[in-house]
Design an enzyme around this catalytic site. Structure first.
Site, PDB file in Angstrom:
ATOM      1  CG  ASP A 173      -7.884   2.677  -1.898  1.00  0.00           C
ATOM      2  OD1 ASP A 173      -6.865   2.131  -1.399  1.00  0.00           O
ATOM      3  OD2 ASP A 173      -9.043   2.419  -1.538  1.00  0.00           O
TER       4      ASP A 173
ATOM      5  CB  ILE B 126      -3.685  -2.071  -1.857  1.00  0.00           C
ATOM      6  CG1 ILE B 126      -2.313  -2.262  -2.503  1.00  0.00           C
ATOM      7  CG2 ILE B 126      -4.426  -3.411  -1.787  1.00  0.00           C
ATOM      8  CD1 ILE B 126      -1.448  -3.347  -1.858  1.00  0.00           C
ATOM      9  CG  ASP B 127     -10.658  -0.321  -2.775  1.00  0.00           C
ATOM     10  OD1 ASP B 127     -10.843  -0.114  -1.562  1.00  0.00           O
ATOM     11  OD2 ASP B 127     -11.579  -0.523  -3.584  1.00  0.00           O
TER      12      ASP B 127
ATOM     13  CD  GLU C  93      -6.728   3.231   2.537  1.00  0.00           C
ATOM     14  OE1 GLU C  93      -6.704   2.723   1.409  1.00  0.00           O
ATOM     15  OE2 GLU C  93      -7.036   2.606   3.567  1.00  0.00           O
TER      16      GLU C  93
ATOM     17  CB  THR D 122      -5.731  -3.875   2.404  1.00  0.00           C
ATOM     18  OG1 THR D 122      -5.564  -2.589   1.795  1.00  0.00           O
ATOM     19  CG2 THR D 122      -4.373  -4.355   2.882  1.00  0.00           C
TER      20      THR D 122
ATOM     21  CG  ASP E 285     -12.678   3.055   0.003  1.00  0.00           C
ATOM     22  OD1 ASP E 285     -11.702   2.509  -0.544  1.00  0.00           O
ATOM     23  OD2 ASP E 285     -12.832   3.098   1.240  1.00  0.00           O
TER      24      ASP E 285
ATOM     25  CG  ASP F 231      -1.861  -1.127   1.384  1.00  0.00           C
ATOM     26  OD1 ASP F 231      -3.079  -0.903   1.404  1.00  0.00           O
ATOM     27  OD2 ASP F 231      -1.395  -2.284   1.487  1.00  0.00           O
TER      28      ASP F 231
HETATM   29  N1  LIG Z   1     -16.980  -0.264   8.539  1.00  0.00           N
HETATM   30  C1  LIG Z   1     -16.776  -0.050   7.242  1.00  0.00           C
HETATM   31  N2  LIG Z   1     -17.823   0.182   6.419  1.00  0.00           N
HETATM   32  C2  LIG Z   1     -17.642   0.380   5.104  1.00  0.00           C
HETATM   33  N3  LIG Z   1     -16.412   0.398   4.512  1.00  0.00           N
HETATM   34  C3  LIG Z   1     -15.343   0.182   5.290  1.00  0.00           C
HETATM   35  C4  LIG Z   1     -15.450  -0.044   6.676  1.00  0.00           C
HETATM   36  N4  LIG Z   1     -14.206  -0.235   7.174  1.00  0.00           N
HETATM   37  C5  LIG Z   1     -13.353  -0.121   6.132  1.00  0.00           C
HETATM   38  N5  LIG Z   1     -14.031   0.143   4.994  1.00  0.00           N
HETATM   39  C6  LIG Z   1     -13.513   0.396   3.645  1.00  0.00           C
HETATM   40  O1  LIG Z   1     -13.842  -0.703   2.822  1.00  0.00           O
HETATM   41  C7  LIG Z   1     -12.859  -0.762   1.807  1.00  0.00           C
HETATM   42  C8  LIG Z   1     -12.883  -2.088   1.113  1.00  0.00           C
HETATM   43  O2  LIG Z   1     -14.119  -2.242   0.523  1.00  0.00           O
HETATM   44  P1  LIG Z   1     -14.687  -3.643   0.066  1.00  0.00           P
HETATM   45  O3  LIG Z   1     -15.345  -4.258   1.247  1.00  0.00           O
HETATM   46  O4  LIG Z   1     -15.654  -3.238  -0.999  1.00  0.00           O
HETATM   47  O5  LIG Z   1     -13.544  -4.435  -0.422  1.00  0.00           O
HETATM   48  C9  LIG Z   1     -11.590  -0.478   2.559  1.00  0.00           C
HETATM   49  O6  LIG Z   1     -10.656   0.017   1.646  1.00  0.00           O
HETATM   50  P2  LIG Z   1      -9.092  -0.427   1.809  1.00  0.00           P
HETATM   51  O7  LIG Z   1      -9.026  -1.888   1.651  1.00  0.00           O
HETATM   52  O8  LIG Z   1      -8.475   0.367   0.722  1.00  0.00           O
HETATM   53  O9  LIG Z   1      -8.692   0.033   3.173  1.00  0.00           O
HETATM   54  C10 LIG Z   1     -12.012   0.556   3.602  1.00  0.00           C
HETATM   55  O10 LIG Z   1     -11.728   1.894   3.203  1.00  0.00           O
HETATM   56 MG   LIG Z   2     -10.142   1.360  -0.191  1.00  0.00          MG
HETATM   57 MG   LIG Z   3      -6.549   0.986   0.404  1.00  0.00          MG
HETATM   58 MG   LIG Z   4      -7.055   0.628   3.951  1.00  0.00          MG
END
Ligand SMILES: Nc1ncnc2c1ncn2[C@@H]1O[C@H](COP(=O)(O)O)[C@@H](OP(=O)(O)O)[C@H]1O
Ligand SMILES: [Mg+2]
Ligand SMILES: [Mg+2]
Ligand SMILES: [Mg+2]
Length: 372
Positions: free
Chosen positions: A164, A166-167, A92, A169, A310, A69
């Site tokens: 972002d 790594i979205d 991020e 992660t 996101d 990341d």
């Molecule tokens: N309680 C929550 N509700 C919704 N989204 C959340 C969350 N906690 C973290 N996230 C976000 O959900 C993203 C991942 O989404 P998805 O579930 O669609 O894969 C994460 O991005 P990162 O992985 O970049 O941190 C983070 O920003």
């Molecule tokens: Mg993300």
């Molecule tokens: Mg990310």
């Molecule tokens: Mg993250």
């Protein structure tokens, strides 16, 4: 599927030859960001193959962050600064944890990874003036500063990028879907979105076939898919779904999106096909190309505010492929409120034919509308 893709390639080729790339709005930004996302995808894939246990940290909000990341944000930020030095970045990650002494082993690994990606040979479409290619290493301080250039607060006016690196992660750590996501906002409107998905099959009907796709959209110029390893652009448009042919996309993580609420919405709509669960904004790319008809993200509790990085890149993909993206109450996503979407509540992304029916079902399921 093959015929559909062929027709799309022909349309896309005609479209591209009718107007030269350089004459089109945001052509330089698109070209640079595509290159940055490609390099970041190569970086993150190589990190996954070599990742060791102590290369993942847990952030204050308990979410994971890896050396991948940080290094990918540094790389993309350096490339953006070289070409667009005046543009702020809403990214991020920040480098605070890496500036403390205990962070030094991790820091050195991140610096090495970012530099490896910066000096990789130029490929088709790359330009040396972007500050990439042999001999373009940066110092440790320059790379930490590049990560911290992502600290911009966001806002209503002007140009700004989101990163972002790594979205998804959690998906990345499981070896499943994740995405490298970049967008350009101008006066709070998304004008360019790019999502690189190294683990996503190029063709959903061939899950064991070639993997690795980039989705790209510029406002008014449609949405295209490009294989990570090639340059052929396929124009995407969402097929028409009816409630009986719908299936929906949602997060793998039940903490990020309430699976029970989407179950209820699904029954109200009479959807019988199981949900396609997938991490990251790969969901938006899959929606744009018709792998599912509806992306639902329903809050699991009060208090969490969705982040602009996101959703901004994904939202433009779906809109340019002919779909509609709102929050669960039907309000447009507001990217001008800062680093978060503020008061927006959940996300509903779907084709034009079904979006309003889905909103009705969401409102019934969440008790915001009396049942008929
Ligand atoms: N309680 C929550 N509700 C919704 N989204 C959340 C969350 N906690 C973290 N996230 C976000 O959900 C993203 C991942 O989404 P998805 O579930 O669609 O894969 C994460 O991005 P990162 O992985 O970049 O941190 C983070 O920003
Ligand atoms: Mg993300
Ligand atoms: Mg990310
Ligand atoms: Mg993250």
């Amino acid at each position: 599927m093959y015929h559909r893709l062929r027709i799309q390639v022909i349309i896309s080729t005609l479209f591209r030859s009718s107007t030269t790339m350089s004459a089109r709005p945001f052509a330089p930004e698109r070209q640079l960001a595509l290159s940055a996302v490609r390099r970041a995808c190569a970086l993150t894939s190589s990190v996954f193959n070599k990742l060791v246990k102590n290369e993942t940290l847990t952030k204050g909000d308990k979410s994971p962050v890896t050396v991948g990341d940080y290094a990918a944000q540094a790389l993309i930020s350096v490339m953006l600064k070289n070409s667009f030095p005046a543009d702020p970045i809403v990214g991020e990650e920040d480098a605070a944890e890496l500036r403390v002494e205990e962070g030094s082993v991790l820091r050195e690994r991140i610096i090495a990874l970012a530099n490896e990606a910066l000096v990789a040979p130029l490929v088709e479409g790359d330009k040396a003036e972007w500050g990439i290619g042999p001999g373009q290493e940066k110092t440790s301080d320059e790379l930490l500063d590049a990560i911290d250039r992502g600290n911009h607060d966001g806002g209503r006016t002007g140009r700004m990028w989101t990163i972002d690196p790594i979205d998804g992660t959690k998906g990345f750590l499981r070896g499943e879907q994740y995405a490298v996501c970049v967008s350009l906002l101008v006066d709070a409107q998304v004008q360019l979105g790019i999502i690189g998905c190294p683990n996503l099959p190029v063709d959903a009907s061939k899950p064991d076939g070639e993997r690795g796709c980039i989705f790209v959209a510029v406002r008014g110029q449609g949405c295209q898919q490009i294989p990570l390893t090639g340059s052929t652009e396929t124009a995407l448009s969402m097929p028409a779904f009816t409630p009986s042919s719908l299936n929906f996309l949602e997060s793998v993580e039940a903490l990020h999106s309430s699976h029970s609420t989407t179950d209820t919405i699904s029954s109200i709509l009479g959807i019988t096909r199981p949900p396609l669960r997938m991490d990251s904004q790969a969901k938006y790319g899959c929606l744009a190309r018709g792998d599912g008809g509806l992306y639902l993200r329903m809050p699991t509790g009060v208090g969490y505010r969705e982040k602009i990085w996101d959703h901004a890149p994904g939202a433009i993909l779906v809109e340019e492929a002919g779909g509609i993206v709102t929050d669960s109450r039907g309000a447009p996503l507001d990217f001008g409120l800062g680093r978060t979407l503020g008061e927006n509540f959940g996300v509903v992304a779907a084709g034009k034919e079904v979006h309003s029916a889905v909103l009705d079902a969401v409102q019934q399921a969440t008790g915001t509308k009396a049942k008929a």
